[in-house]
Design a protein around this motif. Structure first.
Motif, PDB file in Angstrom:
ATOM      1  N   LEU A 324      -4.879  -4.995  -2.972  1.00 52.92           N
ATOM      2  CA  LEU A 324      -5.171  -6.419  -2.963  1.00 52.92           C
ATOM      3  C   LEU A 324      -6.654  -6.588  -3.217  1.00 52.92           C
ATOM      4  CD1 LEU A 324      -3.210  -7.710   0.170  1.00 52.92           C
ATOM      5  CD2 LEU A 324      -2.745  -8.307  -2.211  1.00 52.92           C
ATOM      6  N   LEU A 409      -1.643 -16.125  -3.433  1.00 49.95           N
ATOM      7  CA  LEU A 409      -1.677 -14.741  -3.930  1.00 49.95           C
ATOM      8  C   LEU A 409      -1.207 -14.739  -5.378  1.00 49.95           C
ATOM      9  CD1 LEU A 409      -1.845 -11.646  -3.688  1.00 49.95           C
ATOM     10  CD2 LEU A 409       0.458 -11.686  -2.698  1.00 49.95           C
ATOM     11  N   HIS A 411      -0.101 -12.879  -8.837  1.00 40.48           N
ATOM     12  CA  HIS A 411       0.546 -11.638  -9.264  1.00 40.48           C
ATOM     13  C   HIS A 411       1.090 -11.831 -10.671  1.00 40.48           C
ATOM     14  CE1 HIS A 411       4.715 -13.184  -8.816  1.00 40.48           C
ATOM     15  NE2 HIS A 411       4.165 -13.929  -7.860  1.00 40.48           N
ATOM     16  N   THR A 419       2.203  -4.943  -9.779  1.00 40.12           N
ATOM     17  CA  THR A 419       1.629  -6.272  -9.583  1.00 40.12           C
ATOM     18  C   THR A 419       2.712  -7.330  -9.641  1.00 40.12           C
ATOM     19  OG1 THR A 419       1.197  -6.499 -11.960  1.00 40.12           O
ATOM     20  CG2 THR A 419      -0.556  -5.544 -10.612  1.00 40.12           C
ATOM     21  N   VAL A 427       4.055  -8.631   0.552  1.00 39.01           N
ATOM     22  CA  VAL A 427       2.787  -9.018   1.165  1.00 39.01           C
ATOM     23  C   VAL A 427       2.923 -10.392   1.826  1.00 39.01           C
ATOM     24  CG1 VAL A 427       0.371  -9.611   0.712  1.00 39.01           C
ATOM     25  CG2 VAL A 427       1.397  -7.621  -0.405  1.00 39.01           C
ATOM     26  N   LEU A 461      -7.397 -14.183  -4.217  1.00 42.02           N
ATOM     27  CA  LEU A 461      -6.622 -13.024  -3.767  1.00 42.02           C
ATOM     28  C   LEU A 461      -5.590 -12.695  -4.836  1.00 42.02           C
ATOM     29  CD1 LEU A 461      -5.871 -11.051  -1.398  1.00 42.02           C
ATOM     30  CD2 LEU A 461      -4.226 -12.789  -0.660  1.00 42.02           C
ATOM     31  N   LEU A 463      -3.067  -9.259  -6.739  1.00 41.25           N
ATOM     32  CA  LEU A 463      -2.646  -7.866  -6.813  1.00 41.25           C
ATOM     33  C   LEU A 463      -3.384  -7.189  -7.953  1.00 41.25           C
ATOM     34  CD1 LEU A 463       1.237  -8.127  -6.319  1.00 41.25           C
ATOM     35  CD2 LEU A 463      -0.460  -7.344  -4.655  1.00 41.25           C
ATOM     36  N   THR A 537     -11.335  -4.939  -0.464  1.00 39.98           N
ATOM     37  CA  THR A 537     -10.002  -4.719  -1.019  1.00 39.98           C
ATOM     38  C   THR A 537      -9.080  -4.310   0.135  1.00 39.98           C
ATOM     39  OG1 THR A 537     -10.272  -2.341  -1.436  1.00 39.98           O
ATOM     40  CG2 THR A 537     -10.995  -3.851  -3.198  1.00 39.98           C
TER      41      THR A 537
END
Length: 573
Positions: A324, A409, A411, A419, A427, A461, A463, A537
């Motif tokens: 992350l 988040l 991704h 990812t 998560v 934030l 991946l 991270t």
């Protein structure tokens, strides 16, 4: 390595599980591909044809345009370099060894000058001698705009490399590469680089005779310095045929075995087709391998239920970390307590399961990969066990005044088990236990790459993942944490944390002066531990690569440098 690994920077992504190969799902014994005696019964012998079944065509086969270290896999059958990777299994395979040169290089001036001598008896496929002038020219042509794509280090490291435009425009060449005679070559660098012997494994260091350089068409019929020559390269590498280079001498090359008489590379195939053909092993497929297709979770479950197939699964490890990434310029990630809370909240067991299970992923608490060559130093600054510590996370959030935290988040939507949505969802669920509400932002892979690597667009934030260009801490830590490598324009910034600490930058410079790799590794490990305290991270997992090979394949060698089967060692008879 910029983001994805092994052999080249784009090879390491885990393959999607798209086909079941028969047999009941079960947990079976893991066979390490590092067993050099692996494969079919009987001793390795010369002869036969090796077939390589791949998804991605070898579109770039010009040595100037290949982004490889260790010489690559298929490319290293044709191109020899000053140094190369040690063709041994496991950790032994992370070492640099001489190839065209007599040693891995002699350093002077704090590793800013490197000198190499060539071995005797080196020849091209036409029988003509290989000289240092050819190596100098091969490097210089990699600076030409029409031959771009290779590793960028030489442009940064060589004196004058930042402005040089290649031999087609500047006939004079680079003064920072000297060839006082046909056997000696000297490199002058702008800064100390103790890892230069690792860079000298890249195909830009392959010799190219100037008189036979055909520019952009050179990849179609390159002049071989290795055990095989190209007799066919169709549809931009979709179908390649290699045959023996009769002027290659095993006496000058201790690393390559060159067992098969012929190697045929067939690309553009789906993962399903590749794994089905390797599983069935009919006809030529009995002597086949793949260099870019992994077994996905469902496929692996099916394969391990069949002992004969399970015995033909090679296991590989590559220096690679999924994590992350925080952008502290976006609130609330500017608060270390928030970053620490998320570090405590993550459930690595659920993340590993989302990545395919413990056979395909190993939990990570350090940014550096868990291999000695990188300087791996165990630490867990935010120890939360395998399943996270929601209570500790809530405590930190309360201290930060963020008891009702809502975050996003980012991704990708690519089904890569890295990812992708599965990891993001794992998560999200873990952070929910700590009272953190997570909104998922899924982006198509091109949009994801652009957004997560652009300084002005990077999310708070997301991946992320990183693979090394060679097995050392330098190319792993510096692009992510060296403030001088922050890229302000374009989609090339990997330092999402914006870390620009003069003490850390200075330590990177000091380690780069060290030519003793073991000594440097210890310093890289200590630096990793030091950076990790800042919670910039959240390391999640290191991938494990599982690949089938044909039932008639012998001498399976998988090093920790590439993580995949080494075709230069394979026998099929």
């Amino acid at each position: 390595m910029r983001q994805l690994p092994a052999i080249s920077r784009r090879v390491a992504a885990a393959a999607v599980s798209v086909v079941l190969l028969g047999g009941a799902a079960a947990c079976g014994p893991e066979k390490s591909g590092g067993d050099a005696k692996g494969g079919a019964d009987g001793a390795a012998e010369k002869g036969g044809t090796l077939t390589v079944l791949n998804r991605q065509p070898q579109k770039q086969f010009d040595p100037a345009r290949l982004y490889t270290s260790g010489g690559g896999n298929i490319p290293s059958l044709v191109y020899r370099t000053l140094t190369t990777r040690n063709r041994e299994s496991g950790a032994e395979g992370t070492k640099v060894v001489p190839d065209l040169a007599t040693d891995i290089g002699k350093a002077s001036d704090d590793a800013k000058t490197w000198t190499y001598k060539l071995k005797d008896g080196l020849k091209y496929e036409d029988g003509s001698p290989i000289t240092t002038a050819d190596i100098k020219y091969g490097i210089e042509r990699s600076f030409a705009a029409e031959l771009s794509g290779g590793a960028p280090y030489l442009r940064d490291w060589l004196v004058g490399g930042d402005t040089y435009q290649g031999p087609y425009k500047e006939k004079k060449g680079l003064d920072s590469i000297e060839t006082p005679d046909e056997k000696t070559i000297v490199f002058h660098l702008r800064k100390s680089e103790g890892d230069f012997p690792y860079l000298a494994t890249s195909t830009q260091f392959a010799p190219v005779p100037k008189a036979k350089d055909t520019g952009a068409k050179y990849a179609e019929h390159p002049v071989s310095s290795g055990p095989y020559k190209v007799v066919k390269n169709a549809n931009d590498g979709e179908h390649m045929v290699l045959e023996r280079n009769e002027n290659w001498s095993e006496a000058t090359d201790k690393e390559r075995h060159a067992y098969p008489d012929r190697i045929e590379v067939k690309s553009g195939l789906s993962s399903a087709v590749i794994n089905q053909r390797l599983s069935s092993g009919q006809g030529a497929d009995a002597a086949a391998v793949t260099t870019d297709t992994n077994l996905g979770p469902a496929e692996l479950a099916q394969v391990t239920g069949d002992k004969k197939l399970a015995d033909r699964v090679g296991t590989g490890h590559f220096g690679y970390t999924n994590y992350l990434a925080f952008n502290p310029t976006v609130k609330p990630f500017d608060d270390p307590k928030v970053r620490q809370a998320i570090s405590y909240a993550v459930n690595r067991t659920s993340v590993v399961n989302a990545a395919g299970g413990s056979s395909l992923a190993e939990p990570a608490t350090t940014f550096l990969p868990n291999q000695k060559s990188f300087g791996f130093t165990p630490y867990d600054h935010f120890a939360a066990g395998d399943k996270g510590d929601a209570a500790k996370a809530k405590e930190l959030l309360k201290e930060a005044g963020q008891e009702n935290l809502e975050i996003t988040l980012t991704h990708s939507t690519a089904q890569d088990f890295e990812t992708s949505p599965e990891i993001a969802t794992a998560v999200q669920a873990a952070l929910k236990e700590a009272g953190i509400k997570v909104k998922l932002e899924g982006l198509e892979i091109n949009d994801y790459d652009e957004k997560t690597h652009s300084l002005d667009k990077q999310p708070g934030l997301f991946l992320a993942h990183w693979g090394a260009d060679w097995p050392s801490g330098g190319p792993f830590l510096a692009p992510i944490f060296d403030g001088r490598q922050i890229v302000k324009e374009g989609a090339g910034n990997y330092n999402a944390s914006r870390l620009d600490d003069s003490k850390i930058n200075d330590e990177i410079d000091e380690i780069n002066k060290i030519t003793d790799h073991d000594a440097a590794a210890k310093r890289w490990g200590a630096l990793d531990r030091r950076i990790g305290e800042q919670a910039l991270t959240v390391p999640l997992f290191h991938p494990v690569y599982k690949r089938l090979y044909g039932k008639d394949v012998k001498n399976v060698v998988i090093s920790d440098w590439t993580g995949v089967l080494d075709v230069s060692q394979v026998a099929v008879k």
